[in-house]
Every structure is written in C-alpha cells, then in structure tokens.
Write a protein that holds these residues in place. Structure first.
Motif, PDB file in Angstrom:
ATOM      1  N   ALA A   1      -5.944  10.430   4.833  1.00  0.00           N
ATOM      2  CA  ALA A   1      -4.954   9.857   3.910  1.00  0.00           C
ATOM      3  C   ALA A   1      -5.651   9.047   2.822  1.00  0.00           C
ATOM      4  O   ALA A   1      -6.692   8.415   3.049  1.00  0.00           O
ATOM      5  N   LEU A   2      -5.066   9.100   1.629  1.00  0.00           N
ATOM      6  CA  LEU A   2      -5.448   8.194   0.548  1.00  0.00           C
ATOM      7  C   LEU A   2      -4.578   6.956   0.616  1.00  0.00           C
ATOM      8  O   LEU A   2      -3.371   7.053   0.881  1.00  0.00           O
ATOM      9  N   THR A   3      -5.159   5.796   0.378  1.00  0.00           N
ATOM     10  CA  THR A   3      -4.388   4.564   0.304  1.00  0.00           C
ATOM     11  C   THR A   3      -4.571   3.962  -1.080  1.00  0.00           C
ATOM     12  O   THR A   3      -5.692   3.901  -1.595  1.00  0.00           O
ATOM     13  N   ILE A   4      -3.461   3.561  -1.690  1.00  0.00           N
ATOM     14  CA  ILE A   4      -3.489   2.978  -3.032  1.00  0.00           C
ATOM     15  C   ILE A   4      -2.747   1.658  -2.981  1.00  0.00           C
ATOM     16  O   ILE A   4      -1.553   1.617  -2.655  1.00  0.00           O
TER      17      ILE A   4
ATOM     18  N   GLU B   1       4.882   2.552   0.627  1.00  0.00           N
ATOM     19  CA  GLU B   1       5.490   3.847   0.918  1.00  0.00           C
ATOM     20  C   GLU B   1       4.459   4.743   1.586  1.00  0.00           C
ATOM     21  O   GLU B   1       3.250   4.628   1.331  1.00  0.00           O
ATOM     22  N   THR B   2       4.934   5.623   2.461  1.00  0.00           N
ATOM     23  CA  THR B   2       4.077   6.649   3.056  1.00  0.00           C
ATOM     24  C   THR B   2       4.637   8.008   2.678  1.00  0.00           C
ATOM     25  O   THR B   2       5.825   8.281   2.877  1.00  0.00           O
ATOM     26  N   VAL B   3       3.784   8.859   2.125  1.00  0.00           N
ATOM     27  CA  VAL B   3       4.192  10.178   1.639  1.00  0.00           C
ATOM     28  C   VAL B   3       3.278  11.221   2.257  1.00  0.00           C
ATOM     29  O   VAL B   3       2.047  11.048   2.284  1.00  0.00           O
ATOM     30  N   ALA B   4       3.868  12.290   2.766  1.00  0.00           N
ATOM     31  CA  ALA B   4       3.093  13.427   3.255  1.00  0.00           C
ATOM     32  C   ALA B   4       3.083  14.499   2.172  1.00  0.00           C
ATOM     33  O   ALA B   4       4.151  14.970   1.756  1.00  0.00           O
ATOM     34  N   LEU B   5       1.906  14.893   1.707  1.00  0.00           N
ATOM     35  CA  LEU B   5       1.834  15.852   0.604  1.00  0.00           C
ATOM     36  C   LEU B   5       2.238  17.259   1.010  1.00  0.00           C
ATOM     37  O   LEU B   5       2.731  18.025   0.189  1.00  0.00           O
ATOM     38  N   GLY B   6       2.019  17.617   2.266  1.00  0.00           N
ATOM     39  CA  GLY B   6       2.313  18.992   2.664  1.00  0.00           C
ATOM     40  C   GLY B   6       1.447  19.963   1.890  1.00  0.00           C
ATOM     41  O   GLY B   6       0.229  19.823   1.837  1.00  0.00           O
TER      42      GLY B   6
ATOM     43  N   VAL C   1       0.827  -1.203   0.000  1.00  0.00           N
ATOM     44  CA  VAL C   1       0.000   0.000   0.000  1.00  0.00           C
ATOM     45  C   VAL C   1       0.865   1.257   0.000  1.00  0.00           C
ATOM     46  O   VAL C   1       1.835   1.363   0.756  1.00  0.00           O
ATOM     47  N   ILE C   2       0.506   2.208  -0.865  1.00  0.00           N
ATOM     48  CA  ILE C   2       1.066   3.554  -0.822  1.00  0.00           C
ATOM     49  C   ILE C   2       0.075   4.426  -0.058  1.00  0.00           C
ATOM     50  O   ILE C   2      -1.120   4.474  -0.396  1.00  0.00           O
ATOM     51  N   THR C   3       0.566   5.079   0.980  1.00  0.00           N
ATOM     52  CA  THR C   3      -0.273   5.946   1.800  1.00  0.00           C
ATOM     53  C   THR C   3       0.113   7.395   1.537  1.00  0.00           C
ATOM     54  O   THR C   3       1.280   7.765   1.669  1.00  0.00           O
ATOM     55  N   VAL C   4      -0.864   8.191   1.154  1.00  0.00           N
ATOM     56  CA  VAL C   4      -0.638   9.611   0.863  1.00  0.00           C
ATOM     57  C   VAL C   4      -1.354  10.416   1.936  1.00  0.00           C
ATOM     58  O   VAL C   4      -2.588  10.521   1.934  1.00  0.00           O
ATOM     59  N   ARG C   5      -0.585  10.964   2.867  1.00  0.00           N
ATOM     60  CA  ARG C   5      -1.176  11.717   3.971  1.00  0.00           C
ATOM     61  C   ARG C   5      -1.543  13.128   3.496  1.00  0.00           C
ATOM     62  O   ARG C   5      -0.747  13.817   2.858  1.00  0.00           O
ATOM     63  N   MET C   6      -2.749  13.526   3.841  1.00  0.00           N
ATOM     64  CA  MET C   6      -3.314  14.765   3.319  1.00  0.00           C
ATOM     65  C   MET C   6      -3.508  15.775   4.444  1.00  0.00           C
ATOM     66  O   MET C   6      -4.270  15.526   5.387  1.00  0.00           O
ATOM     67  N   THR C   7      -2.854  16.909   4.352  1.00  0.00           N
ATOM     68  CA  THR C   7      -3.141  18.023   5.244  1.00  0.00           C
ATOM     69  C   THR C   7      -4.386  18.741   4.731  1.00  0.00           C
ATOM     70  O   THR C   7      -4.787  18.552   3.572  1.00  0.00           O
ATOM     71  N   PRO C   8      -5.017  19.572   5.549  1.00  0.00           N
ATOM     72  CA  PRO C   8      -6.144  20.370   5.031  1.00  0.00           C
ATOM     73  C   PRO C   8      -5.767  21.192   3.801  1.00  0.00           C
ATOM     74  O   PRO C   8      -6.577  21.362   2.889  1.00  0.00           O
ATOM     75  N   ASP C   9      -4.516  21.685   3.766  1.00  0.00           N
ATOM     76  CA  ASP C   9      -4.079  22.459   2.608  1.00  0.00           C
ATOM     77  C   ASP C   9      -4.031  21.584   1.361  1.00  0.00           C
ATOM     78  O   ASP C   9      -4.420  22.007   0.265  1.00  0.00           O
ATOM     79  N   ALA C  10      -3.540  20.337   1.511  1.00  0.00           N
ATOM     80  CA  ALA C  10      -3.481  19.428   0.367  1.00  0.00           C
ATOM     81  C   ALA C  10      -4.884  19.078  -0.116  1.00  0.00           C
ATOM     82  O   ALA C  10      -5.127  18.977  -1.334  1.00  0.00           O
ATOM     83  N   VAL C  11      -5.796  18.877   0.814  1.00  0.00           N
ATOM     84  CA  VAL C  11      -7.180  18.600   0.429  1.00  0.00           C
ATOM     85  C   VAL C  11      -7.743  19.774  -0.372  1.00  0.00           C
ATOM     86  O   VAL C  11      -8.411  19.598  -1.403  1.00  0.00           O
ATOM     87  N   ALA C  12      -7.443  20.981   0.079  1.00  0.00           N
ATOM     88  CA  ALA C  12      -7.940  22.174  -0.609  1.00  0.00           C
ATOM     89  C   ALA C  12      -7.330  22.318  -1.996  1.00  0.00           C
ATOM     90  O   ALA C  12      -7.919  22.990  -2.861  1.00  0.00           O
ATOM     91  N   ARG C  13      -6.170  21.713  -2.223  1.00  0.00           N
ATOM     92  CA  ARG C  13      -5.472  21.855  -3.507  1.00  0.00           C
ATOM     93  C   ARG C  13      -5.696  20.644  -4.408  1.00  0.00           C
ATOM     94  O   ARG C  13      -4.996  20.464  -5.404  1.00  0.00           O
ATOM     95  N   THR C  14      -6.666  19.806  -4.091  1.00  0.00           N
ATOM     96  CA  THR C  14      -6.989  18.655  -4.933  1.00  0.00           C
ATOM     97  C   THR C  14      -7.785  19.108  -6.151  1.00  0.00           C
ATOM     98  O   THR C  14      -8.718  19.903  -6.039  1.00  0.00           O
TER      99      THR C  14
END
Length: 307
Positions: A184-187, A194-199, A2-15
């Motif tokens: 977080a999104l999981t793929i 991998e775990t990635v923080a989008l910032g 699984v790839i985990t993409v951690r989402m801050t509120p800012d990242a959610v707003a920039r989707t």
C-alpha cells in the motif's frame, strides 16, 4: 491524517508516470483564487488576475476552495497526452459525476449561482474545459515549454530510480509524506483519512511544478488514481529563483514588454522579434487585457506602449 491506497499486483503492474498540463493550470488558478503566493514563482501576476474576468474562468474559480477542488478538472492524463486530450475529458465528464462533485463543493461552501446554473443546464463540463483553456492561453502557454522540460526531466530521473531500485525505491523517492508498506501507498494529507483499494485501476504518478512542494492524492471513483508529487530539479530550500516567474510567463511576452518603452505597431514588433504578426497580436492583446500595455490609433496603425 493518512490516505492509504492498497495495491494489488495488477495495480502495481499498471503504475505509470505522466505529465498533467491540466493539473498545472488548475492548481495555478486554485492558488490564485485562494490568494496564495508561490514559494518559487511568486505572485501570479496581472495576466492571471485579468483572466479571471472571463466568465468561464470565473466559473471554474467558483468551484475552488481551500480543502477541495473537483477531480473532474484534473482528469488522469492518458499516456502521452496533451492538454487538449485532458480538456476533452473535462468537457465530456458525465453529468452524474459533475453533479456529484459540484454538489459536494456546494454542501460545504457558498458556490456562485452561475456554477449551479451550469450544472443544471448540463454545460458545466464544456464551459469548465474552455475556462481552463482560456486561463492556460493567457497565463501559462508561453512558459509551458520551460515547465514541461522540468517535468519531463523529473520523469527521466524517476525512471532511473525505478531501474536501479525497483518500484519501492520509486515510491519512497517521491515525497517525505508518501510512504510504501509493501502492499500500500500511504499519503499524509491534511485532515482527511481514507483507505482505497485500487483493484485493477491504473495508478498515475504525476510530477508538478506549480503545486511545489506539496503532494496530492486523487483516488476516489472509478477513474485511474493520481498521486501528485513535487518535481525534482526545483530548489528544495524554497528560495525564490529570480528568473522563475519570467520562465513561467515566457520569453516572448517579456521581450515584447521590454521593447515597448516607446510606441510600436504589431507589424513592427513582429519583425523586430522574428515572430508571426498573429503571434505578436495575440500576446499584445493579452498584455493589454492585463493592463500592462496601452494602445492608441495613429492613422492606419494601432500602437502599443508599456504602461
């Protein structure tokens, strides 16, 4: 894994959502190199195989392997971008990014010397962009309007999903292997974890037709992250649509081929099909390079006929 993409509120707003012509071209070339037939569109056809003879197309093909394709070939699409916009990003890729990504490929696979030479000479980005453009023009350009309609219809559907159920509904509608935990999104993708923080990076959700029915993740580095998912509106059962390949390669070439049961000139074909002579000439050249038509000179005219 699984790839985990951690989402801050800012990242959610920039989707955001976008179509990626470069991703469609790259994945079609990639599956050609791997010898895979598409479950909906079938065999890549002689036009695609003929395009591999171009040195810049071959250069890109030399970097494509089963478990990895360089991210630089599929840059995140800017809002309302075109293929040219994306290819400009490929051409201008930083030398350190090129060296890092191609080095990763070379550490695990046998890369052609031409690829190493282009990286060392600083010409890989420019030539890769040209290779994707040549492949596009020979193989996908004529059928792009039909593919684009499918992808843009998907975007409209996803926007309706988000409007009625919010981002959580959008995320969970994309693919069975894509999940949403609330932050977080999981793929689920192959052997990689991998775990990635989008910032504060953008997240771009990209529908795909030619990579159907797969999900993809492009989340490393400092560029916007990209999650690819299969476009809605394509058959979910995997049954091949008999007209799909004709739509992919375009009506113009199909019509010209059908009309070449007897020898005809470029001017004659252009008049019969209501297209510019330069357009007819271009398609005939591609069909000839693919071995689908022959040509011979008759006085002042060059005549084409289906082989």
């Amino acid at each position: 894994m699984v790839i985990t993409v951690r989402m801050t509120p800012d990242a959610v707003a920039r989707t955001r959502l976008a179509v990626s012509p470069a991703a469609e071209a790259a994945v079609w070339l990639w599956t050609l190199v791997l010898g895979r037939s598409h479950p909906l569109f079938g065999d890549h056809g002689p036009l695609a195989r003929a395009a591999l003879r171009h040195p810049d197309v071959a250069l890109v093909a030399g970097t494509l392997f089963p478990c990895y394709a360089p991210d630089l070939l599929t840059p995140p699409p800017p809002p309302a971008s075109t293929l040219d916009d994306q290819l400009d990003l490929v051409s201008s890729a930083r030398p350190d990014v090129v060296a890092d990504q191609i080095g990763y490929v070379a550490s695990r696979n046998r890369v052609p010397p031409a690829v190493r030479d282009a990286v060392d000479a600083g010409t890989f980005g420019r030539r890769a962009a040209n290779g994707l453009l040549v492949f596009w023009r020979h193989v996908l350009a004529d059928g792009w309007p039909a593919l684009r309609d499918v992808l843009e219809a998907d975007l409209a559907q996803r926007m309706r999903t988000m409007a009625s159920g919010g981002l959580a509904s959008l995320f969970t509608s994309l693919h069975p292997d894509i999940g949403w935990t609330g932050d977080a999104l999981t793929i689920t993708l192959g052997p990689h974890a991998e775990t990635v923080a989008l910032g504060d990076r953008d997240l771009v959700l990209v529908p795909t037709a030619l990579n159907w029915p797969n999900a993809t993740a492009q989340v490393c580095g400092d560029a916007p992250a990209v999650i690819g998912y299969p476009a809605a509106g394509l058959p979910r059962d995997g049954h091949r649509d008999p007209a799909a390949q004709a739509r992919l390669y375009g009506a113009t070439r199909a019509a010209l081929l059908a009309d070449l049961t007897q020898p005809r000139s470029t001017a004659h074909l252009a008049a019969r099909h209501g297209i510019a002579p330069s357009t007819a000439s271009y398609h005939l050249r591609v069909l000839h390079q693919a071995g689908l038509v022959s040509r011979h000179r008759d006085g002042h005219h060059v005549l084409y006929q289906r082989t």
